[in-house]
Write an enzyme that holds these catalytic residues in place. Structure first.
Site, PDB file in Angstrom:
ATOM      1  N   ARG A 142      -3.563   1.629   6.390  1.00  0.00           N
ATOM      2  CA  ARG A 142      -4.162   0.376   6.894  1.00  0.00           C
ATOM      3  C   ARG A 142      -4.993   0.615   8.141  1.00  0.00           C
ATOM      4  NH1 ARG A 142      -0.859  -4.960   7.185  1.00  0.00           N
ATOM      5  NH2 ARG A 142       0.462  -3.637   8.449  1.00  0.00           N
ATOM      6  N   GLY A 192       4.721  -4.071   1.051  1.00  0.00           N
ATOM      7  CA  GLY A 192       4.606  -2.909   0.167  1.00  0.00           C
ATOM      8  C   GLY A 192       5.896  -2.112   0.149  1.00  0.00           C
ATOM      9  N   LEU A 211       0.312   6.799  -4.652  1.00  0.00           N
ATOM     10  CA  LEU A 211       1.205   7.958  -4.832  1.00  0.00           C
ATOM     11  C   LEU A 211       2.050   8.155  -3.571  1.00  0.00           C
ATOM     12  CD1 LEU A 211      -1.272  10.448  -6.525  1.00  0.00           C
ATOM     13  CD2 LEU A 211       0.805   9.494  -7.538  1.00  0.00           C
ATOM     14  N   MET A 268      -3.683   6.288   2.601  1.00  0.00           N
ATOM     15  CA  MET A 268      -3.377   4.931   3.079  1.00  0.00           C
ATOM     16  C   MET A 268      -3.069   4.937   4.577  1.00  0.00           C
ATOM     17  SD  MET A 268      -1.152   3.059   0.162  1.00  0.00           S
ATOM     18  CE  MET A 268      -1.951   2.288  -1.233  1.00  0.00           C
ATOM     19  N   ILE A 281       5.173   2.879   5.167  1.00  0.00           N
ATOM     20  CA  ILE A 281       4.641   4.251   5.152  1.00  0.00           C
ATOM     21  C   ILE A 281       3.592   4.410   6.244  1.00  0.00           C
ATOM     22  CG2 ILE A 281       5.077   4.599   2.676  1.00  0.00           C
ATOM     23  CD1 ILE A 281       1.916   4.395   2.387  1.00  0.00           C
ATOM     24  N   ASP A 282       3.031   3.283   6.733  1.00  0.00           N
ATOM     25  CA  ASP A 282       1.922   3.358   7.695  1.00  0.00           C
ATOM     26  C   ASP A 282       2.374   3.755   9.103  1.00  0.00           C
ATOM     27  OD1 ASP A 282       0.437   2.354   5.577  1.00  0.00           O
ATOM     28  OD2 ASP A 282       0.603   0.279   6.275  1.00  0.00           O
TER      29      ASP A 282
END
Ligand code: F6P
Length: 370
Positions: free
Chosen positions: A195, A17, A295, A193, A150-151
Site C-alpha cells: 500500500r 486483507g 502471492l 504489495m 503484511i504491509d
C-alpha cells in the site's frame, strides 16, 4: 488460571486483507479463553456474520471449540473468512435507485453484540479494522485489537504478523529471478504489495540484492535508475533487478491506482509495468515485469509470524482478563505490551528516511531513484 474477569463470551473477528498468522491468533485466543472458563465465538467475514447473518448457512456466528482450532496454527488465511468491503461505519447499501450508499451501522452492531450475549471483542486487523475497533470501544464495547497486515504499516508496534512471511516469500522469488535475468541480460521489475508504505519493497530489495528499490516514501526519477543500470553494465553486471512498491510514484507524479469503489480503499497496481516500459525506453534493454501481488498473502506463516500471532492472541485475552479495553497488543521486543487503539490508528507507519535499512541500502550502492 485466573477467570477472564467476569467474561462469559468473547467474540473474534478478522477484518481486511488476510495475512499468514490469522489462524494462529484465533487458536491462541480460543485456547486462552477456554482455559479461563470463557466461551469464544467467531464472527464470519469481519462483522458480516452479525450484520448480514442470512448470508451464512451457520447464521454467521460460530462457536469456537478446542476441536475447531485444532491443527490450524500453520494454515494461511482465516477460518472465519474476512472482507475489506464491509466497514460497519460506512456499510455499503444499495438504494432503490441502484446506487451504493455508505451507511453507519455501528449502533446496530453494538446491539447485536449485546443480543448475542457477547461481553468483549478481539478485533484482528490492520489500520481500517482497528480504527473501527476503536470506535466500537469508544461507544462502550470492551475491545482489544491485534495488529495484522503484511504491509507492516501499523504504528506503535515494531511489527505486524504476516509481514515476515510476505517478505520471506518475496525474497525467495527474487532469488529465482536473478538467474533468468542474468541469462537473458534483462532488467526485471518486481512489483510488491505494501500500500502506501515501502516496508516490504525495502526489506526484500535489500535482502534479495536488488539494484534499485522504489518506495512511496521516496518519489523516484527513472533517469537515476537508468544511470544505475548503466553503472551495473559498466561494472560487468549485464542485468538488473528493480523492486517497486505498489504505492511508489514518480517525482511530481501520481501513484498507480487500478480502481476506487464506494466502501473500500483504492486498489493499487500497475506501477511495475509502467516502470518497466519507461526503463526499457530509457535503457534500450529487454525488460520484464513480475507482479507478486496476492502471492505475498498466502501460504504457511513463518515461525516468527506463528510465534508473534500466538503471543498476540494470548496477550489479547490477558488484556481483557485484566479489565483493559480500547487497547491494541503491540510488539516492543522482547515484550508484548498494550497501546491505546487511538494512538495506533492515528497515523500510518511509513519507512523513516534515516532508517538503518535505507542507510544500509545506500551504502551497498542500491538506487532509490533519487
Ligand atoms: O493491506 C494488505 C494488502 O495486501 C495491500 O498490500 C494491498 O494493497 C491490498 O491489501 C490489496 O487488497 P485486495 O485484497 O482487496 O486486492
Amino acid at each position: 488460571m485466573k477467570k477472564a474477569s467476569n467474561l462469559k463470551m468473547i467474540a473474534i473477528s478478522t477484518g481486511g486483507g488476510d495475512a499468514p498468522g490469522l489462524n494462529a491468533v484465533i487458536r491462541a485466543v480460543v485456547l486462552s479463553a477456554l482455559n479461563r472458563g470463557c466461551k469464544c465465538v467467531g464472527i464470519r467475514e469481519g462483522y458480516n456474520g452479525l450484520l448480514k447473518p442470512q448470508a451464512y448457512s451457520d447464521g454467521g456466528l460460530i462457536e469456537l471449540t478446542r476441536e475447531t482450532v485444532n491443527g490450524i496454527t500453520h494454515l494461511g488465511g482465516t477460518i472465519l473468512g474476512t472482507t475489506n468491503r464491509a466497514n460497519p461505519l460506512k456499510y455499503p447499501v444499495k438504494g432503490d435507485d441502484g446506487q451504493i450508499r455508505e451507511v453507519d451501522r455501528s449502533d446496530e452492531l453494538l446491539q447485536l453484540f449485546q443480543a448475542h450475549g457477547i461481553d468483549a471483542l478481539i478485533a484482528v486487523g490492520g489500520d481500517g479494522s482497528l480504527f473501527i475497533a476503536n470506535v466500537l470501544s469508544q461507544k462502550g464495547l470492551r475491545v482489544v485489537g491485534v495488529p495484522k497486515t503484511i504491509d507492516n504499516d501499523l504504528d506503535k508496534t515494531v511489527i505486524t504478523f504476516g509481514f515476515d512471511t510476505a517478505i520471506s516469500f518475496a525474497t525467495a522469488c527474487i532469488d529465482r529471478l536473478h538467474s533468468t535475468a542474468q541469462s537473458h541480460r534483462r532488467t526485471i521489475v518486481v512489483e510488491v504489495m505494501g500500500r502506501y508504505a515501502g516496508w516490504i519493497a525495502l526489506d526484500v530489495g535489500v535482502s534479495g540484492t536488488a539494484d534499485a528499490i522504489l518506495i512511496p516514501e521516496i518519489p523516484y526519477d527513472l533517469q537515476k535508475v537508468a544511470q544505475k543500470i548503466a553503472q551495473c553494465e559498466r561494472q560487468g553486471q549485464k542485468y538488473a533487478i528493480v523492486v517497486v512498491a505498489e504505492g511508489a510514484k514518480p517525482k511530481g507524479g501520481e501513484r498507480s491506482v487500478l480502481e476506487k469503489e464506494v466502501g473500500r480503499a483504492e486498489r493499487l497496481g500497475g506501477i511495475g509495468e509502467r516502470v518497466a516500459r519507461e526503463l526499457h525506453a530509457l535503457t534500450g534493454k529487454d525488460t520484464r515485469t513480475v507482479v507478486l501481488g496476492h502471492l505475498l498473502r498466502g501460504g504457511t506463516p513463518t515461525t516468527f509470524d506463528r510465534l508473534i500471532s500466538l503471543r498476540f492472541g494470548a496477550a489479547a485475552v490477558r488484556a481483557l482478563e485484566d479489565g483493559q479495553s480500547g487497547v491494541m497488543v503491540a510488539l516492543d521486543p522482547p515484550r508484548v505490551q498494550y497501546v491505546p487503539l487511538k494512538d495506533a490508528t492515528r497515523r500510518m507507519k511509513t519507512v523513516p528516511l534515516d532508517s538503518d535499512t535505507i542507510l544500509t541500502a545506500r551504502d551497498l550502492g542500491i538506487s532509490f531513484g533519487d
